[in-house]
Write a protein that holds these residues in place. Structure first.
Motif, PDB file in Angstrom:
ATOM      1  N   LEU A  58      47.910 -39.868  22.294  1.00  0.00           N
ATOM      2  CA  LEU A  58      47.936 -40.868  21.227  1.00  0.00           C
ATOM      3  C   LEU A  58      46.609 -40.909  20.476  1.00  0.00           C
ATOM      4  CD1 LEU A  58      49.920 -43.772  22.931  1.00  0.00           C
ATOM      5  CD2 LEU A  58      50.744 -42.101  21.264  1.00  0.00           C
ATOM      6  N   ALA A  59      45.515 -40.758  21.184  1.00  0.00           N
ATOM      7  CA  ALA A  59      44.206 -40.716  20.515  1.00  0.00           C
ATOM      8  C   ALA A  59      44.107 -39.507  19.594  1.00  0.00           C
ATOM      9  CB  ALA A  59      43.090 -40.689  21.549  1.00  0.00           C
ATOM     10  N   LEU A  60      44.725 -38.401  20.011  1.00  0.00           N
ATOM     11  CA  LEU A  60      44.711 -37.185  19.206  1.00  0.00           C
ATOM     12  C   LEU A  60      45.562 -37.321  17.951  1.00  0.00           C
ATOM     13  CD1 LEU A  60      44.058 -34.067  18.965  1.00  0.00           C
ATOM     14  CD2 LEU A  60      46.214 -33.706  20.203  1.00  0.00           C
ATOM     15  N   GLY A  61      46.772 -37.826  18.117  1.00  0.00           N
ATOM     16  CA  GLY A  61      47.738 -37.825  17.018  1.00  0.00           C
ATOM     17  C   GLY A  61      47.743 -39.065  16.158  1.00  0.00           C
ATOM     18  N   GLN A  62      47.229 -40.175  16.683  1.00  0.00           N
ATOM     19  CA  GLN A  62      47.242 -41.431  15.940  1.00  0.00           C
ATOM     20  C   GLN A  62      45.826 -42.010  15.889  1.00  0.00           C
ATOM     21  OE1 GLN A  62      50.387 -44.003  17.448  1.00  0.00           O
ATOM     22  NE2 GLN A  62      51.627 -42.225  17.922  1.00  0.00           N
ATOM     23  N   PRO A  63      44.944 -41.317  15.210  1.00  0.00           N
ATOM     24  CA  PRO A  63      43.535 -41.711  15.246  1.00  0.00           C
ATOM     25  C   PRO A  63      43.244 -42.987  14.473  1.00  0.00           C
ATOM     26  CG  PRO A  63      43.872 -39.978  13.641  1.00  0.00           C
ATOM     27  CD  PRO A  63      45.181 -40.143  14.357  1.00  0.00           C
ATOM     28  N   THR A  64      42.217 -43.708  14.924  1.00  0.00           N
ATOM     29  CA  THR A  64      41.631 -44.776  14.116  1.00  0.00           C
ATOM     30  C   THR A  64      41.004 -44.139  12.887  1.00  0.00           C
ATOM     31  OG1 THR A  64      41.202 -46.099  16.092  1.00  0.00           O
ATOM     32  CG2 THR A  64      39.916 -46.630  14.122  1.00  0.00           C
ATOM     33  N   LEU A  65      41.091 -44.807  11.757  1.00  0.00           N
ATOM     34  CA  LEU A  65      40.533 -44.282  10.514  1.00  0.00           C
ATOM     35  C   LEU A  65      39.131 -44.859  10.294  1.00  0.00           C
ATOM     36  CD1 LEU A  65      43.723 -44.685   8.291  1.00  0.00           C
ATOM     37  CD2 LEU A  65      43.042 -42.745   9.733  1.00  0.00           C
ATOM     38  N   TYR A  66      38.216 -43.995   9.906  1.00  0.00           N
ATOM     39  CA  TYR A  66      36.820 -44.394   9.709  1.00  0.00           C
ATOM     40  C   TYR A  66      36.392 -44.079   8.284  1.00  0.00           C
ATOM     41  CZ  TYR A  66      36.613 -44.652  14.812  1.00  0.00           C
ATOM     42  OH  TYR A  66      36.839 -44.980  16.130  1.00  0.00           O
ATOM     43  N   ASN A  67      35.434 -44.846   7.790  1.00  0.00           N
ATOM     44  CA  ASN A  67      34.850 -44.506   6.495  1.00  0.00           C
ATOM     45  C   ASN A  67      33.647 -43.584   6.702  1.00  0.00           C
ATOM     46  OD1 ASN A  67      32.703 -46.128   7.307  1.00  0.00           O
ATOM     47  ND2 ASN A  67      33.183 -47.811   5.882  1.00  0.00           N
ATOM     48  N   ALA A  68      32.986 -43.241   5.623  1.00  0.00           N
ATOM     49  CA  ALA A  68      31.886 -42.280   5.694  1.00  0.00           C
ATOM     50  C   ALA A  68      30.697 -42.798   6.493  1.00  0.00           C
ATOM     51  CB  ALA A  68      31.437 -41.895   4.289  1.00  0.00           C
ATOM     52  N   ALA A  69      30.606 -44.121   6.648  1.00  0.00           N
ATOM     53  CA  ALA A  69      29.510 -44.710   7.416  1.00  0.00           C
ATOM     54  C   ALA A  69      29.841 -44.832   8.901  1.00  0.00           C
ATOM     55  CB  ALA A  69      29.164 -46.092   6.862  1.00  0.00           C
ATOM     56  N   GLY A  70      31.036 -44.364   9.276  1.00  0.00           N
ATOM     57  CA  GLY A  70      31.430 -44.413  10.677  1.00  0.00           C
ATOM     58  C   GLY A  70      32.036 -45.732  11.108  1.00  0.00           C
ATOM     59  N   GLU A  71      32.402 -46.580  10.158  1.00  0.00           N
ATOM     60  CA  GLU A  71      33.008 -47.873  10.474  1.00  0.00           C
ATOM     61  C   GLU A  71      34.526 -47.727  10.566  1.00  0.00           C
ATOM     62  OE1 GLU A  71      29.909 -50.678   7.978  1.00  0.00           O
ATOM     63  OE2 GLU A  71      31.595 -49.724   6.941  1.00  0.00           O
ATOM     64  N   ALA A  72      35.144 -48.336  11.592  1.00  0.00           N
ATOM     65  CA  ALA A  72      36.599 -48.330  11.724  1.00  0.00           C
ATOM     66  C   ALA A  72      37.199 -49.204  10.636  1.00  0.00           C
ATOM     67  CB  ALA A  72      37.007 -48.842  13.103  1.00  0.00           C
ATOM     68  N   ILE A  73      38.094 -48.606   9.826  1.00  0.00           N
ATOM     69  CA  ILE A  73      38.629 -49.358   8.684  1.00  0.00           C
ATOM     70  C   ILE A  73      40.153 -49.371   8.632  1.00  0.00           C
ATOM     71  CG2 ILE A  73      36.606 -49.175   7.215  1.00  0.00           C
ATOM     72  CD1 ILE A  73      39.512 -46.755   6.781  1.00  0.00           C
ATOM     73  N   GLY A  74      40.831 -48.664   9.551  1.00  0.00           N
ATOM     74  CA  GLY A  74      42.288 -48.637   9.510  1.00  0.00           C
ATOM     75  C   GLY A  74      42.875 -47.923  10.699  1.00  0.00           C
ATOM     76  N   LEU A  75      44.212 -47.892  10.736  1.00  0.00           N
ATOM     77  CA  LEU A  75      44.929 -47.313  11.859  1.00  0.00           C
ATOM     78  C   LEU A  75      46.051 -46.408  11.380  1.00  0.00           C
ATOM     79  CD1 LEU A  75      45.374 -50.564  13.993  1.00  0.00           C
ATOM     80  CD2 LEU A  75      43.734 -48.716  14.432  1.00  0.00           C
ATOM     81  N   THR A  76      46.414 -45.463  12.231  1.00  0.00           N
ATOM     82  CA  THR A  76      47.621 -44.670  12.065  1.00  0.00           C
ATOM     83  C   THR A  76      48.663 -45.247  13.000  1.00  0.00           C
ATOM     84  OG1 THR A  76      46.262 -42.707  11.674  1.00  0.00           O
ATOM     85  CG2 THR A  76      48.605 -42.346  12.112  1.00  0.00           C
ATOM     86  N   CYS A  77      49.795 -45.675  12.474  1.00  0.00           N
ATOM     87  CA  CYS A  77      50.789 -46.387  13.284  1.00  0.00           C
ATOM     88  C   CYS A  77      52.160 -45.727  13.156  1.00  0.00           C
ATOM     89  CB  CYS A  77      50.912 -47.844  12.825  1.00  0.00           C
ATOM     90  SG  CYS A  77      49.360 -48.754  12.813  1.00  0.00           S
ATOM     91  N   VAL A  78      52.907 -45.691  14.258  1.00  0.00           N
ATOM     92  CA  VAL A  78      54.272 -45.177  14.281  1.00  0.00           C
ATOM     93  C   VAL A  78      55.211 -46.333  14.573  1.00  0.00           C
ATOM     94  CG1 VAL A  78      55.896 -43.626  15.417  1.00  0.00           C
ATOM     95  CG2 VAL A  78      53.556 -42.873  14.960  1.00  0.00           C
ATOM     96  N   SER A  79      56.295 -46.451  13.821  1.00  0.00           N
ATOM     97  CA  SER A  79      57.243 -47.526  14.018  1.00  0.00           C
ATOM     98  C   SER A  79      58.621 -47.063  13.564  1.00  0.00           C
ATOM     99  CB  SER A  79      56.820 -48.770  13.226  1.00  0.00           C
ATOM    100  OG  SER A  79      56.768 -48.467  11.836  1.00  0.00           O
ATOM    101  N   GLY A  80      59.592 -47.943  13.603  1.00  0.00           N
ATOM    102  CA  GLY A  80      60.917 -47.622  13.064  1.00  0.00           C
ATOM    103  C   GLY A  80      61.925 -47.224  14.117  1.00  0.00           C
ATOM    104  N   PHE A  81      61.542 -47.243  15.403  1.00  0.00           N
ATOM    105  CA  PHE A  81      62.504 -46.940  16.471  1.00  0.00           C
ATOM    106  C   PHE A  81      62.022 -47.557  17.766  1.00  0.00           C
ATOM    107  CE2 PHE A  81      59.407 -43.560  16.460  1.00  0.00           C
ATOM    108  CZ  PHE A  81      59.189 -43.258  17.777  1.00  0.00           C
TER     109      PHE A  81
END
Length: 348
Positions: A325-348
């Protein structure tokens, strides 16, 4: 003309038949991007374990079927005749990054067969590996056919043709014995009637045949267990599976999701991606095959969704699930290395 009621009905049907949103990317408090798609989980008896979206519409599986396309290389006896090992068999199933080891293995393999990279009929492109591509550019060198990510598959097709004493020129054409063998394998393993199936041309030049996701998932399940394949084909599938497990680098390369996922699986599954958001997985211990297609072709969404499916349904240990899950659904970071978003799976 079309009346107002007919137009409303047509729009309703179009909306109703859209595949569901399966992957979302968030930024702060809102969803920024979405990816629709479909997937099927099918066992080797043909029973659907889970399906979401339209899994009966034909899609082009692209490179996700390379393990199936490699079966004639083994079952004809060509692999044994040319003394091919795990590295060659894995790259025959793979979409390699064009790194030095990939090129070395393929060049030495072609030499065994009495051929060279000039016999490859796939077009050249810069290596997938940024480092390998940069080295070519720094040396003002043009990419060659061997840099094509499919050149391992093509080496396998050529090796089988030479072993069978067939003319190698034109092996890309649908009527060449090489392609007839591949078509026969796809039909038998998938159980699909391919006479009227849509046919296109893949990025590397060979025919690509449309298959529904259900049939594609069934193919992967049978590949994993050998169910219904016959003794020779079953042995060939097992040999190719083990080659992919032992040589995951040859299936893709440094920093690639496919290689990392196979390593995480530690033999419990293998995965193979295809262009335009296609991905398949083989889980032999459960007799299960998985196939998915992301409608907009996004690789990031295909990797995220397959990571989720494997984590839920492949019977993995908790530590493997966490890594996947860490590999395929990474936390999203900006250029400064700050966590700013997520990759999420849903719908089932």
């Amino acid at each position: 003309g079309i009346g107002a009621n007919d137009r409303k009905k047509r729009v309703f049907v179009m909306l109703y038949t859209h595949n569901p949103i399966l992957v979302t990317l968030t930024r702060g408090a809102i969803t920024e991007s979405v990816h629709r798609g479909a997937f099927a989980l099918v066992d080797d008896s043909g029973k659907t374990r889970l399906a979401v979206g339209d899994v009966l519409r034909p899609i082009y599986p692209r490179s996700a079927v390379k393990p199936l396309q490699a079966l004639p290389l083994v079952e004809t006896g060509a692999a044994d005749h040319w003394h091919l090992g795990d590295a060659e068999l894995a790259v025959a199933c793979g979409s390699h990054s064009g790194e030095e080891r990939h090129l070395k293995v393929i060049r030495e393999w072609l030499a065994k067969v009495g051929l060279s990279e000039e016999n490859l009929e796939c077009g050249p492109h810069f290596p997938i590996s940024d480092i390998a591509a940069s080295r070519l550019r720094e040396n003002a060198a043009s990419p060659r056919r061997i840099h094509n990510n499919c050149s391992g598959k093509h080496a396998g097709l050529l090796s089988t043709a030479v072993y069978r004493a067939e003319v190698t020129r034109g092996y890309l054409h649908r009527e060449h014995p090489v392609q007839r063998r591949v078509g026969s394998v796809l039909s038998q393993v998938s159980g699909a009637e391919l006479v009227r199936a849509p046919v296109g041309v893949d990025g590397c030049g060979i025919p690509v045949i449309g298959l529904p996701l259900h049939a594609l998932a069934l193919s992967m399940a049978r590949f994993g267990t050998g169910s219904g394949l016959g003794a020779a084909r079953s042995r060939g599938a097992q040999r190719l599976y083990q080659a992919m497990v032992r040589e995951p680098f040859m299936v893709a390369g440094t920093g690639r999701w496919t290689t990392a996922a196979i390593e995480i699986g530690e033999g419990q599954f293998v995965v193979k991606t295809g262009a335009e958001g296609v991905c398949c997985a083989i889980v032999p211990s459960l007799g299960l095959g998985m196939a998915l297609k992301i409608d907009d072709g996004a690789a990031r969404a295909a990797e995220a969704l397959m990571s989720e499916l494997l984590s839920r349904f492949a019977g993995l240990e908790e530590h493997s699930v966490a890594k996947l899950l860490a590999l395929g659904q990474p936390t999203l970071y900006n250029a400064a290395g700050e966590a700013i978003g997520l990759t999420c799976v849903s719908g089932f």
